[in-house]
Scaffold this motif. Sequence first.
Motif, short mmCIF file in Angstrom:
data_model
loop_
_atom_site.label_atom_id
_atom_site.label_comp_id
_atom_site.label_asym_id
_atom_site.label_seq_id
_atom_site.Cartn_x
_atom_site.Cartn_y
_atom_site.Cartn_z
N ILE A 114 0.83 -1.22 0.00
CA ILE A 114 0.00 0.00 0.00
C ILE A 114 0.87 1.27 0.00
O ILE A 114 0.50 2.27 -0.61
N GLY A 115 2.02 1.22 0.64
CA GLY A 115 2.89 2.40 0.66
C GLY A 115 3.30 2.78 -0.76
O GLY A 115 3.28 3.96 -1.14
N ASP A 116 3.62 1.76 -1.57
CA ASP A 116 4.02 2.02 -2.96
C ASP A 116 2.86 2.56 -3.77
O ASP A 116 3.02 3.42 -4.63
N GLN A 117 1.65 2.05 -3.47
CA GLN A 117 0.49 2.48 -4.26
C GLN A 117 0.12 3.94 -3.97
O GLN A 117 -0.28 4.66 -4.86
N VAL A 118 0.26 4.33 -2.69
CA VAL A 118 -0.05 5.73 -2.36
C VAL A 118 1.07 6.64 -2.89
O VAL A 118 0.84 7.77 -3.32
N ALA A 119 2.31 6.10 -2.91
CA ALA A 119 3.45 6.91 -3.36
C ALA A 119 3.47 7.08 -4.89
O ALA A 119 4.00 8.07 -5.39
N GLU A 120 2.85 6.14 -5.60
CA GLU A 120 2.96 6.17 -7.06
C GLU A 120 2.49 7.49 -7.69
O GLU A 120 3.24 8.10 -8.47
N GLY A 129 11.04 12.00 -5.51
CA GLY A 129 11.93 10.84 -5.47
C GLY A 129 11.34 9.77 -4.56
O GLY A 129 10.36 10.02 -3.85
N ARG A 130 11.98 8.60 -4.57
CA ARG A 130 11.45 7.46 -3.83
C ARG A 130 11.24 7.74 -2.33
O ARG A 130 10.16 7.52 -1.79
N ALA A 131 12.29 8.30 -1.71
CA ALA A 131 12.24 8.51 -0.26
C ALA A 131 11.21 9.58 0.09
O ALA A 131 10.42 9.42 1.03
N ALA A 132 11.19 10.66 -0.68
CA ALA A 132 10.25 11.76 -0.39
C ALA A 132 8.81 11.29 -0.60
O ALA A 132 7.92 11.62 0.19
N ALA A 133 8.59 10.49 -1.66
CA ALA A 133 7.23 10.00 -1.93
C ALA A 133 6.79 9.07 -0.81
O ALA A 133 5.62 9.09 -0.38
N ARG A 134 7.71 8.28 -0.28
CA ARG A 134 7.36 7.36 0.80
C ARG A 134 7.02 8.14 2.08
O ARG A 134 6.07 7.80 2.79
N ARG A 135 7.80 9.19 2.34
CA ARG A 135 7.50 10.03 3.52
C ARG A 135 6.11 10.66 3.40
O ARG A 135 5.33 10.67 4.34
N GLU A 136 5.83 11.17 2.20
CA GLU A 136 4.53 11.82 1.97
C GLU A 136 3.40 10.80 2.06
O GLU A 136 2.32 11.07 2.61
N ALA A 137 3.63 9.60 1.53
CA ALA A 137 2.61 8.54 1.59
C ALA A 137 2.31 8.20 3.05
O ALA A 137 1.14 8.02 3.43
N LEU A 138 3.36 8.16 3.85
CA LEU A 138 3.17 7.86 5.27
C LEU A 138 2.31 8.95 5.94
O LEU A 138 1.37 8.65 6.68
N ALA A 139 2.62 10.22 5.63
CA ALA A 139 1.85 11.32 6.22
C ALA A 139 0.38 11.22 5.80
O ALA A 139 -0.53 11.44 6.61
N LEU A 140 0.16 10.88 4.53
CA LEU A 140 -1.23 10.77 4.05
C LEU A 140 -1.97 9.63 4.74
O LEU A 140 -3.12 9.76 5.15
N LEU A 141 -1.29 8.49 4.88
CA LEU A 141 -1.93 7.34 5.52
C LEU A 141 -2.23 7.64 6.98
O LEU A 141 -3.26 7.22 7.52
N GLU A 142 -1.34 8.39 7.62
CA GLU A 142 -1.62 8.79 9.00
C GLU A 142 -2.83 9.71 9.05
O GLU A 142 -3.70 9.58 9.89
N ARG A 143 -2.89 10.63 8.07
CA ARG A 143 -3.99 11.61 8.06
C ARG A 143 -5.35 10.93 7.87
O ARG A 143 -6.36 11.36 8.42
#
Length: 345
Positions: A114-120, A129-143
């Motif tokens: 799911i992290g990859d799907q939200v980051a895509e 980039g990969r790391a920034a997208a993953r950080r942002e995906a995490l923030a969104l999933l938390e939200r």
Amino acid sequence: MNTQSPPTPLLQVADLRVHLHTHQGAVDAVRGIDFTLHRGETLGLVGESGCGKSLTALALMGLLPDAAQASGSILLDGQELVGLDDRALCRLRGNRIGMVFQEPMTALNPVHRIGDQVAEPLRLHRGLGRAAARREALALLERVGIADAARRLDAYPHQFSGGQRQRITIAMALACGPDLLIADEPTTALDVTVQQQILDLISDLVAERGMALILISHDLGVISQNADHMLVMYGGSVVESGPTEAVFATMAHPYTRGLFAARPQLVPRRPGERPRLATIPGTVPELAHLPAGCPFAGRCGFTMDACHTTPPPPVPLGALGALGAGHMARCIRLDAMPAAPEVGA
Ligand SMILES: Nc1ncnc2c1ncn2[C@@H]1O[C@H](COP(=O)(O)OP(=O)(O)OP(=O)(O)O)[C@@H](O)[C@H]1O
Ligand SMILES: [Mg+2]
């Protein structure tokens, strides 16, 4: 004198039609829809199965099936979307318009984390980039309320409940900060207890981000609680539209009345009576066999000859003053309708 011009609407839809090629020939599944939507507003689309709600949403997204074609005008911030090529539409989707579907597994890929799907979409549309997208995906999933999101980024969709999966698709739809969110029956597949949480989440996010929301539901209760304006659709046409409060106060169109009477009741209407589900007599006519006049004529108890032969024009209903501004019903028998039942009765 107020010299300020009104804000430009986010979305202006005029005479939107969806032509379908079916085995019975060419038919119009959506027959001339008009509405205006501003940022921060929620528009509700309500109507029985098959009335054209999803095709309207898909036309707005530029995601119609191959057999379907849109005509008319869809202006997003003044830009015409009808006729745009696939590349331009693909850029808009995700970037400016996000969509949440009825069944979360339609939007989620079962074999990707799911992290990859939200980051895509963040990588694709915003070039992160990969790391920034993953950080942002995490923030969104938390939200969106995924508990322990950091640990669950690498889990697969089947490891989540239906409600959590819908939260994940909402995170995906929000990833690029769209201006418009379209939610097509976002809670129909969910447990009743989870439905309200998801609707509350969507409405909090819309307010927080200043988005506009198109909320599609066959449930009048969901629309009454969440939409500022509403369209009641039948047979591909809008039979009644206006501010939600005005539509519920009047329920001018016989079809709106029928929908209201057919809503599920948990308590008896009268003491001692067993709760019964009222229905609208008859069924939605086949698209290829819609009557020449009012689409609802075959099921309506108030018809006269002209209802069967001439499409009814929109009748403005300004009786409620400012509250009713923009309220209309397409019916030539409004004068024959009894007073509206009280909402809650
Ligand atoms: N790909 C397609 N090919 C042929 N007909 C279609 C296609 N998609 C939709 N239709 C028809 O167009 C009409 C409108 O469908 P649509 O999916 O918009 O209804 P809806 O209001 O969203 O219904 P529901 O509440 O069941 O989701 C229906 O009669 C449906 O059978
Ligand atoms: Mg649908």
